[in-house]
Design an enzyme around this catalytic site. Sequence first.
Site: not given
Length: 435
Positions: A13, A16, A40-41, A229
């Site tokens: 988180d 990225k 999750g992006h 990650q």
Amino acid sequence: MAGTCVIGLQWGDEAKGKIVDVLTQENRMVVRYQGGANAGHTVVRGGEKFKLSLLPSGIFHENVHCVIAGGVVLDPISILAEIGSVTARNVYIGARNLSISDRAHVIFPWHVAEDHLTNIRCSSGEAIGTTGRGIGPCYRDKAGRSFAIRLGDMFRSDFAEKVRFIVKARQPVLDALAGEGERVVLDADAIIEEYSACASKLKPMVTDTTALLLDAVDADQSVLFEGAQGSLLDIDHGTFPYVTSSNSSGVGVPASAGIPPRFIRRIVGIAKAYTTRVGGGPFPTEQENAIGQLIRDRGHEYGTVTKRPRRCGWFDAVAVRYAIRLGGIDTLCVSLLDVLSEVGDLKICTSYEIDGPDGKYTTNVFPSHVEDLRHATPVYETAPGWKEDLSSVRTYEELPGAAKNYLHRISELVGCRIGIVSVGPDRLQTIFIPG
Ligand code: IMP
């Protein structure tokens, strides 16, 4: 040689997705190479927020080809849902801009069921707190081979037979794991029907991405590798067992993507200006107090995938220095610096005092054993904070003196030049510091 990697340096988180989106314009290809829908992006474009899980963050750029490589574990239902939700907002996704590896291992309902049933039990006591997406059981089956199905297998005539074989073997295992009211019944026929339908929809995009990437390597094209990650969640080099099941640090790129290591020319590491963690496991600089809550509120620190509140704490230079050395990071990006405005004086962890099995010692080496990390007391130095809002700052010179000093000290402690600073979610809220 033109490979660039973007790697998270903490427990995930680190923003990225935004940095990949910013760097994508310099590249012809963007590659997701490990993990799965546990990631999750968030990408903000022109004020519109897109939450991506498995799709590479480069998907919004015309003339950029996105690749989901063989090291990824893929849930066909969730990738189709993700493609559907993005295309519904007028973004083209199809064979022209997305290739998915036929080597990627497929996540099935038995993986998700097992993830849920084992997540609550861990030999180290504390729950791992996985995202519940079946990631660990799928990677376990990949390593075990006998019960694994790759995307390419779904187009072969023996696909149904393989599913039946695995369901027969897995049902008793799930039954043994299930507690009262937790039984999951696997219906082989329903799984075959649903997954075959998904495979047909994905087929135009499924290909040998290793061959595709090796052509890009031969042609010396610019390719961006998007890590998921963070380094401290790496299966081999992270805080085991409180990690994910893939190599999420810099060492994972060539093996998971299927490219020669020498193709990588630049490695950008991203660390938040503070630290967060979701799920279980030790976190020495965690602030379970008003400071932690203030950072959580200011940084909107809630999981993109699971919506869980993220654990928040001070910047840990011991951990980030380790991730930088491990990944061979040459450019450090410090993200979410704007969140620290008005937090007051800031603390930076410079070393740990560890109460280990052989006595007490002080170190700036990140411990290899999770129990030593659990017994690590951070040694802090204090840096003055700042009150100014940073969200509209666009150059390094415009930053308040205290923010510059904070960045300078972080750079010194972790041993890496800061090349990028992020002061907000939009791609425009990015400061480039020339080398
Ligand atoms: P899994 O990857 O779902 O097996 O979860 C293993 C651990 O990694 C848990 O602590 C998760 O919270 C954490 N994790 C997995 N993916 C992410 C991510 O994208 N960001 C932050 N933590 C993650």
